[in-house]
Structure formats: C-alpha cells, structure tokens
Motif scaffolding. Structure first.
Motif, PDB file in Angstrom:
ATOM      1  N   ILE A 195       0.856  -1.176   0.000  1.00 61.10           N
ATOM      2  CA  ILE A 195       0.000   0.000   0.000  1.00 61.10           C
ATOM      3  C   ILE A 195       0.897   1.233   0.000  1.00 61.10           C
ATOM      4  O   ILE A 195       1.965   1.236   0.624  1.00 61.10           O
ATOM      5  CB  ILE A 195      -0.957   0.008   1.210  1.00 61.10           C
ATOM      6  CG1 ILE A 195      -1.861   1.216   1.150  1.00 61.10           C
ATOM      7  CG2 ILE A 195      -0.201  -0.052   2.520  1.00 61.10           C
ATOM      8  CD1 ILE A 195      -3.007   1.172   2.124  1.00 61.10           C
ATOM      9  N   THR A 196       0.484   2.265  -0.720  1.00 60.95           N
ATOM     10  CA  THR A 196       1.227   3.518  -0.727  1.00 60.95           C
ATOM     11  C   THR A 196       0.695   4.401   0.390  1.00 60.95           C
ATOM     12  O   THR A 196      -0.511   4.620   0.496  1.00 60.95           O
ATOM     13  CB  THR A 196       1.102   4.233  -2.084  1.00 60.95           C
ATOM     14  OG1 THR A 196       1.579   3.346  -3.098  1.00 60.95           O
ATOM     15  CG2 THR A 196       1.916   5.508  -2.104  1.00 60.95           C
ATOM     16  N   VAL A 197       1.600   4.879   1.238  1.00 57.40           N
ATOM     17  CA  VAL A 197       1.243   5.692   2.398  1.00 57.40           C
ATOM     18  C   VAL A 197       1.926   7.042   2.275  1.00 57.40           C
ATOM     19  O   VAL A 197       3.119   7.122   1.996  1.00 57.40           O
ATOM     20  CB  VAL A 197       1.671   4.998   3.713  1.00 57.40           C
ATOM     21  CG1 VAL A 197       1.286   5.842   4.916  1.00 57.40           C
ATOM     22  CG2 VAL A 197       1.057   3.608   3.807  1.00 57.40           C
ATOM     23  N   PHE A 198       1.143   8.108   2.498  1.00 57.79           N
ATOM     24  CA  PHE A 198       1.645   9.472   2.455  1.00 57.79           C
ATOM     25  C   PHE A 198       1.601  10.084   3.846  1.00 57.79           C
ATOM     26  O   PHE A 198       0.806   9.657   4.690  1.00 57.79           O
ATOM     27  CB  PHE A 198       0.793  10.320   1.503  1.00 57.79           C
ATOM     28  CG  PHE A 198       0.943   9.935   0.063  1.00 57.79           C
ATOM     29  CD1 PHE A 198       1.954  10.481  -0.709  1.00 57.79           C
ATOM     30  CD2 PHE A 198       0.078   9.015  -0.510  1.00 57.79           C
ATOM     31  CE1 PHE A 198       2.094  10.117  -2.040  1.00 57.79           C
ATOM     32  CE2 PHE A 198       0.214   8.653  -1.837  1.00 57.79           C
ATOM     33  CZ  PHE A 198       1.222   9.203  -2.602  1.00 57.79           C
ATOM     34  N   PRO A 199       2.428  11.102   4.104  1.00 57.37           N
ATOM     35  CA  PRO A 199       2.346  11.802   5.383  1.00 57.37           C
ATOM     36  C   PRO A 199       0.924  12.310   5.616  1.00 57.37           C
ATOM     37  O   PRO A 199       0.244  12.737   4.685  1.00 57.37           O
ATOM     38  CB  PRO A 199       3.322  12.967   5.219  1.00 57.37           C
ATOM     39  CG  PRO A 199       4.300  12.482   4.201  1.00 57.37           C
ATOM     40  CD  PRO A 199       3.490  11.639   3.249  1.00 57.37           C
ATOM     41  N   GLY A 200       0.471  12.232   6.866  1.00 58.99           N
ATOM     42  CA  GLY A 200      -0.868  12.692   7.221  1.00 58.99           C
ATOM     43  C   GLY A 200      -1.932  11.613   7.129  1.00 58.99           C
ATOM     44  O   GLY A 200      -3.068  11.830   7.501  1.00 58.99           O
ATOM     45  N   GLU A 201      -1.586  10.427   6.644  1.00 65.45           N
ATOM     46  CA  GLU A 201      -2.556   9.345   6.509  1.00 65.45           C
ATOM     47  C   GLU A 201      -2.478   8.383   7.690  1.00 65.45           C
ATOM     48  O   GLU A 201      -1.445   8.283   8.362  1.00 65.45           O
ATOM     49  CB  GLU A 201      -2.329   8.567   5.217  1.00 65.45           C
ATOM     50  CG  GLU A 201      -2.651   9.351   3.988  1.00 65.45           C
ATOM     51  CD  GLU A 201      -2.519   8.539   2.718  1.00 65.45           C
ATOM     52  OE1 GLU A 201      -3.235   8.863   1.765  1.00 65.45           O
ATOM     53  OE2 GLU A 201      -1.717   7.582   2.680  1.00 65.45           O
ATOM     54  N   THR A 202      -3.571   7.686   7.904  1.00 64.94           N
ATOM     55  CA  THR A 202      -3.626   6.621   8.900  1.00 64.94           C
ATOM     56  C   THR A 202      -4.000   5.333   8.188  1.00 64.94           C
ATOM     57  O   THR A 202      -4.991   5.299   7.455  1.00 64.94           O
ATOM     58  CB  THR A 202      -4.672   6.921   9.994  1.00 64.94           C
ATOM     59  OG1 THR A 202      -4.281   8.112  10.671  1.00 64.94           O
ATOM     60  CG2 THR A 202      -4.778   5.775  10.998  1.00 64.94           C
TER      61      THR A 202
END
Length: 111
Positions: A96-103
């Motif tokens: 999964i691609t995760v970006f800053p600010g995500e949960t």
C-alpha cells in the motif's frame, strides 16, 4: 519453519486523523492496529528489503503507532508484517502507498 499467509490482515487507508490541527502532526503517518487475535503480535513495517519493528500489540487490543518519517516521506509503498508471539505463522499484508498525514488501519483476524 514459518509460513507466510497473504491477505489475512484487513487494510483500510483512512486519510488524515480527525481532530489533529498541529502542523507537525499532519506530516506524520500512523498505523492503527486492531488485534482481534488472542495472541500478542510484533508488528513490522517493510519497505523493499528494509524491515522496521514498530512494537507489540497485545491480544484483543488496539494500538496506534507512528510510522517513521523516512519511510513515508513523499509517499512510499509499504507492507505490514504481523508476527504472532508463540506461533510459527507470519501474517503479511499486500503493498500500500502511504503518504504523510494518513492513517492505515490494520485488522488482525481472530485466527
């Protein structure tokens, strides 16, 4: 010998945490773990060949971990590995691609 079981972790990207207004907190990414299994698990995050231990989640409990900044800066493709303590199975989720600010929310099934 350990067996790797794919697809046993439920995964939902939930976006930004609600109620957080601090600019520094918006740059962090989190993983929220709902461990429905009776065994405690050790949770790892994987990026390529890199494996980082996030901590232990007690059986039948929930816990939130902050993902290391260097793993999510600019968006990163990650995998999560749950290693049940006292078992020879590993639970490995899909990428999964995760970006800053995500949960990211992970659900460890009961068995």
């Amino acid at each position: 010998m350990r067996y790797v079981l794919y697809g046993l972790l439920g995964l939902i990207v939930a976006g930004c945490l609600h109620g957080r207004t601090d600019d520094n907190r918006r740059d962090e990414a989190f993983v929220e773990v709902d461990n429905r299994h009776f065994l405690d698990i050790t949770l790892y995050v994987l990026r390529g060949a890199q494996r980082v231990r996030l901590g232990i989640v007690t059986g039948s409990r929930r816990q939130v971990f902050t993902l290391p900044d260097d793993l999510v800066r600019g968006g990163s493709t990650l995998r999560f590995l749950a290693d049940p303590i006292g078992s020879n199975r590993l639970l490995l989720d899909e990428e999964i691609t995760v970006f800053p600010g995500e949960t990211v929310r992970l659900i460890i099934p009961p068995s």
